[in-house]
Design an enzyme around this catalytic site. Structure first.
Site, PDB file in Angstrom:
ATOM      1  N   SER A  34      43.158  40.792  39.432  1.00 32.83           N
ATOM      2  CA  SER A  34      44.112  39.757  39.013  1.00 32.83           C
ATOM      3  C   SER A  34      45.493  40.179  39.486  1.00 32.83           C
ATOM      4  O   SER A  34      45.677  40.444  40.675  1.00 32.83           O
ATOM      5  CB  SER A  34      44.054  39.580  37.490  1.00 32.83           C
ATOM      6  OG  SER A  34      44.959  38.582  37.065  1.00 32.83           O
ATOM      7  N   HIS A  61      41.919  35.973  40.174  1.00 32.05           N
ATOM      8  CA  HIS A  61      42.621  34.848  39.555  1.00 32.05           C
ATOM      9  C   HIS A  61      43.578  34.256  40.577  1.00 32.05           C
ATOM     10  O   HIS A  61      44.545  34.919  40.998  1.00 32.05           O
ATOM     11  CB  HIS A  61      43.390  35.320  38.322  1.00 32.05           C
ATOM     12  CG  HIS A  61      42.496  35.784  37.219  1.00 32.05           C
ATOM     13  ND1 HIS A  61      42.962  36.365  36.066  1.00 32.05           N
ATOM     14  CD2 HIS A  61      41.149  35.759  37.082  1.00 32.05           C
ATOM     15  CE1 HIS A  61      41.946  36.669  35.265  1.00 32.05           C
ATOM     16  NE2 HIS A  61      40.835  36.328  35.880  1.00 32.05           N
ATOM     17  N   ASP A 153      39.591  39.788  31.276  1.00 32.55           N
ATOM     18  CA  ASP A 153      38.528  39.148  32.047  1.00 32.55           C
ATOM     19  C   ASP A 153      37.744  40.208  32.806  1.00 32.55           C
ATOM     20  O   ASP A 153      38.324  41.077  33.463  1.00 32.55           O
ATOM     21  CB  ASP A 153      39.144  38.138  33.015  1.00 32.55           C
ATOM     22  CG  ASP A 153      38.093  37.262  33.682  1.00 32.55           C
ATOM     23  OD1 ASP A 153      36.935  37.268  33.203  1.00 32.55           O
ATOM     24  OD2 ASP A 153      38.415  36.565  34.661  1.00 32.55           O
TER      25      ASP A 153
END
Length: 867
Positions: A34, A61, A153
């Site tokens: 991310s 992401h 995540d």
């Protein structure tokens, strides 16, 4: 968790790389990243050799409104082909695939599938989504990697990979630009390897280089591997007392193989030596064996059936006001136990039973660290993928880095460490939830635990199993309530006897159930017996213990002894041939009683229809010491001439009279021996009876003490419950008083600051922050460190003077922006009349000061213009 060196590792030898199997099933590495992930991805891919034999899938992401440029950026860091994933694209080894923007990605049979996201922006968890699918599709050939990123995540995805015997790695949080994602995986105890991003490819290749030790369905292992596994289990049992011998061998082999791969060890014997020298590795292997993987509301349809079918049945069969009892063995970090509590709450609301019910849940597990985490009840933000928004809002409290279980749910669950296969179980249960635990046990242990569960449940109680588990052959214990959801009802009936290692030991009477004397060492036995035979006997002979079990045979004894039909039995009473058995038994019994020597002459022995005559000698052995207590039996065959001569000497009378006389003598000896044996047995029975009576009295006394202790414990428990209720009432009163005080202080709109006896901030009202620069973090800071709008240089010295003299101070003071306050400093007096600081109040007098100034100006103007 393995902590690798920070130095970059050399590229592995190409011959050691894990190439695809003939069936085309090669390892797939899912890489989640991310914020700050581009640099970490470049470092990771730069360490991947061009022929690693694995496929790499990058999940990051991305902004859903912009075109993805990630393939072009990553292509600069690796010679491998980098491409953006497409729907229906089949994976190939030594390729890199990148998730396109505004898409979720899954995998099935090595083929990528793209989905339009259903969750709103900001709530998507694409890394978890892919890693879960990868775990199911590739199982032990699935590899999950978490690099730099914010949030949590990917943690749930690593859980799924670990559950399926895959490999989990994270970037070292100290090296990552944003440490939240890798740190979340580490905190969940789901990580095998932690290291710099550039070294992770080499660690993956080294771990997978070991290859599969066994086939999952039918493990074919050699003797060395079996011996190594047994040694590992012995070391584990010695280290922490836990016995894994009744876990499925294939599961244990996989977990050991995984740890060997992490340490780059090829032989299990080398791994055993590592365990002997490294107790920390035993702890890590223990965690690996436990497979502590669980989620909230796993298999949602089964939980719906529990809510709508099982709980209503329990409500209908229970009287109003009864507290239901539930047990969750193997609870891991507590998700299943809390799911059960929430489901019970929902069942109460949805079905609205006529009575009032409560549920007490006992949740247990082998892992102490998992129990500690479950007790805290704090979980990462990733549980939003498992728990609905309504449940999160009602039963959880949001925190800075996740969710905290609410008080009403937490109070329903009691956590404790326990080994359900060895420790005493909970009893009188209405519900037992053991999901996805039995699948790791052998069939023998599964049968034992199912019988144990039947013993623990009340008739009509509910057994809740995982979707891969059934009751098997225990159909006489449980009846299906909902077979699809694995819900079963406990059948009323006599429970099966369960073999559980309860800590109950009783002192046995002397002589009852005593162990036989130890057999002398085999190495010395033959030498000593040979010396004795050479010194005293020459014929065939056997050495037995006092029960007639043959220990040693000398010479040819086939004419006198033969093995009995059926199971092998090396007892001389069973092996003696016809005509010899009765005389041998009597002589052996007499010798053992008298510790002497018995001779029997001219005995007829039948051998295959032929009759031969022998002399029998039975002697009790006192010396040498190793043979003391044993019996030597010697068989001396008679020649025909010797037998005939004896019969002539014995035959002064007719042959019939001699036979009758011999029979009478033998009968008299038998009666005498029988009488002696009966007297001995009677004395032994009297002694045993006296010991049993003594033992019975001791047991009765112990039972009375236990009954008294139980009553005392019950009384103590009731007292503790009363104290707990009183304490809870006091806490509630204190909470209400605290709320009243807070509202009172806020409603007065008077700025107030409470200082302790060292003039440090203890509490303040919101209005005080408009005068003194205060924030919540300033609690505990000294007054001298705070910035104030007041033009009051003597503020601190006045406060100290009030604290010293206990005389309050009140002065009007102006602020730098023109406001006026009456500053009142008073001692802080406790209920015990103890001074414990000062209280400072600020009363706004700006209006009065303004009116005073206007009045003075008017008076001055009047005095200046008398006309």
């Amino acid at each position: 968790m393995d902590e690798p060196d920070t130095a970059t590792q050399a590229s592995p030898d190409p011959g050691d790389l894990p190439h695809p199997s003939p069936g085309g099933c090669f390892p797939v590495v899912g890489i989640g990243a991310s914020a700050g992930g581009l640099e970490a991805l470049e470092q990771f891919l730069s360490g991947v050799p061009p022929d690693s034999g694995m496929a790499y899938v990058v999940i990051q992401h991305l902004d859903p409104t912009h075109k993805g440029m990630m393939p072009e950026l990553l292509q600069r860091a690796t010679p491998l082909p980098v491409m953006q994933a497409k729907n229906g694209l089949k994976l190939r080894a030594d390729h890199v695939y990148v998730l396109p923007p505004n898409r979720d990605m899954s995998i099935l049979d090595g083929v990528l599938h793209l989905f339009k996201p259903t969750a709103p922006r900001g709530q998507r968890l694409p890394i978890d989504f892919f890693l879960r699918a990868l775990a199911v599709d590739r199982r032990q050939q699935a590899v999950g990697v978490l690099l730099s990123g914010m949030g949590s995540d990917g943690t749930a995805g690593l859980r799924a990979i670990k559950e399926n015997a895959g490999l989990a790695l994270v970037q070292d949080p100290a090296e990552a630009a944003f440490a939240s994602m890798p740190q979340s995986g580490i905190d969940a105890a789901m990580v095998d390897i932690v290291g710099p991003a550039a070294t992770l490819p080499g660690r993956i290749i080294a771990a997978l280089r070991q290859g599969a030790i066994v086939d999952e369905s039918d493990p074919a292992v050699d003797g060395q591997l079996k011996s190594g596994l047994e040694k590992v289990l012995i070391l584990m049992r010695t280290h922490n007392g836990q016995d894994f011998s009744r876990y499925k061998k294939s599961t244990l082999y996989r977990r050991i193989e995984r740890r060997m791969g992490i340490h780059q060890i090829r032989r299990i014997a080398d791994y055993v030596r590592l365990l002997q020298n490294n107790p920390q590795e035993l702890d890590l292997l223990f965690r690996e064996f436990l497979i502590g993987v669980t989620t909230f509301f796993r298999d949602p349809a089964a939980w719906d059936s529990l809510r709508d079918l099982a709980f209503p049945a329990l409500f209908a069969s229970s009287p109003s006001g009864r507290a239901l009892r539930a047990w969750v063995p193997g609870c891991s970090t507590g998700e299943e136990a809390y799911s059960l509590a929430i489901t019970f709450k929902e069942a109460l609301e949805r079905h609205q039973p006529a009575g009032r019910y409560a549920l007490q849940i006992f949740a247990t597990d082998l892992a102490h660290d998992a129990i500690d985490q479950a007790r805290q009840g704090h979980y990462s933000a990733g549980i939003s993928a498992e728990v609905s928004a309504d449940r999160l809002a009602r039963y959880f409290i949001p925190t800075d880095n996740g969710y905290q279980v609410g008080k009403e749910v937490r109070e329903m669950v009691i956590f404790a460490p326990q080994n359900m296969a060895q420790d005493p179980p909970f009893t009188k249960l209405d519900l037992l939830s053991c999901r996805n635990v039995l699948i790791y046990f052998t069939s023998e242990l599964q049968k034992k635990l199912l019988a144990l569960f039947h013993y623990s449940l009340i008739p009509g109680g509910v057994l809740f199993l995982g979707n891969s588990e059934t009751i098997g052959s225990a159909t006489d214990l449980f009846a299906p309530l909902d077979s699809k959801s694995r819900l079963y009802r406990c059948i009323d009936g006599r429970p099966h006897m369960v073999s559980v290692d309860f800590p109950t030991h009783f002192r046995a009477p002397h002589g009852a159930g005593s162990e036989p004397p130890a057999t002398p060492p085999a190495a010395n036995l033959q030498t000593l017996a040979d010396q004795l035979l050479l010194r005293q006997f020459a014929p065939a002979a056997v050495l037995t213990n006092d029960r007639g079990d043959i220990i040693y045979i000398n010479g040819r004894t086939g004419r006198y002894l033969e093995p009995a039909a059926g199971k092998a039995n090396w007892n001389i009473h069973a092996m003696a041939r016809g005509g010899l058995r009765q005389a041998l038994g009597e002589a052996l019994q007499q010798v053992i009683s008298d510790h002497g020597r018995v001779e029997r002459h001219d005995l007829a022995v039948e051998d295959d229809g032929k009759t031969s005559r022998i002399d029998l000698t039975v002697q009790y052995i006192e010396d040498p010491e190793p043979l003391r207590g044993m019996v030597m039996i010697v068989f001396a065959g008679l020649r025909r001439k010797t037998a005939a001569k004896r019969r002539t000497k014995a035959g002064a009378q007719s042959s019939r009279e001699a036979e009758l006389e011999a029979a009478l003598t033998q009968s008299q000896n038998e009666v005498r021996n029988l009488r002696d044996r009966m007297q001995t047995s009677e004395e032994e029975l009297k002694s045993t009876n006296e010991e049993l009576q003594s033992t019975n009295e001791e047991l009765q006394s112990t039972n009375e003490e236990l009954t008294t202790s139980k009553e005392e414990m019950q009384s103590l428990n009731e007292e503790l419950q009363t104290v707990n209720v009183e304490l809870q009432s006091k806490v509630d009163d204190l909470s209400r008083v605290n709320d009243d005080m807070q509202n009172l202080l806020n409603s007065t709109e008077i700025a107030t600051v409470f200082l302790d006896d060292r003039l440090r901030v203890r509490r303040f009202t919101p209005h005080a922050a408009h005068i003194i620069k205060l924030i919540a973090a300033d609690v505990g800071r000294p007054l001298s460190d705070l910035a104030s709008d007041l033009d009051y240089p003597e503020f601190e010295s006045d406060a100290r003077e009030v604290l010293r003299t206990l005389i309050y101070s009140e002065k009007p003071m102006a602020t730098r922006d023109g406001r006026w306050f009456r500053v009142r400093i008073m001692p802080y007096r406790t209920m015990e009349n103890i001074i414990n600081g000062v209280v400072i109040t600020f009363i706004d007098i700006s209006v009065a000061k303004r009116l005073e100034a206007e009045l003075r100006a008017t008076v001055a103007s009047i005095e200046g213009n008398p006309s």
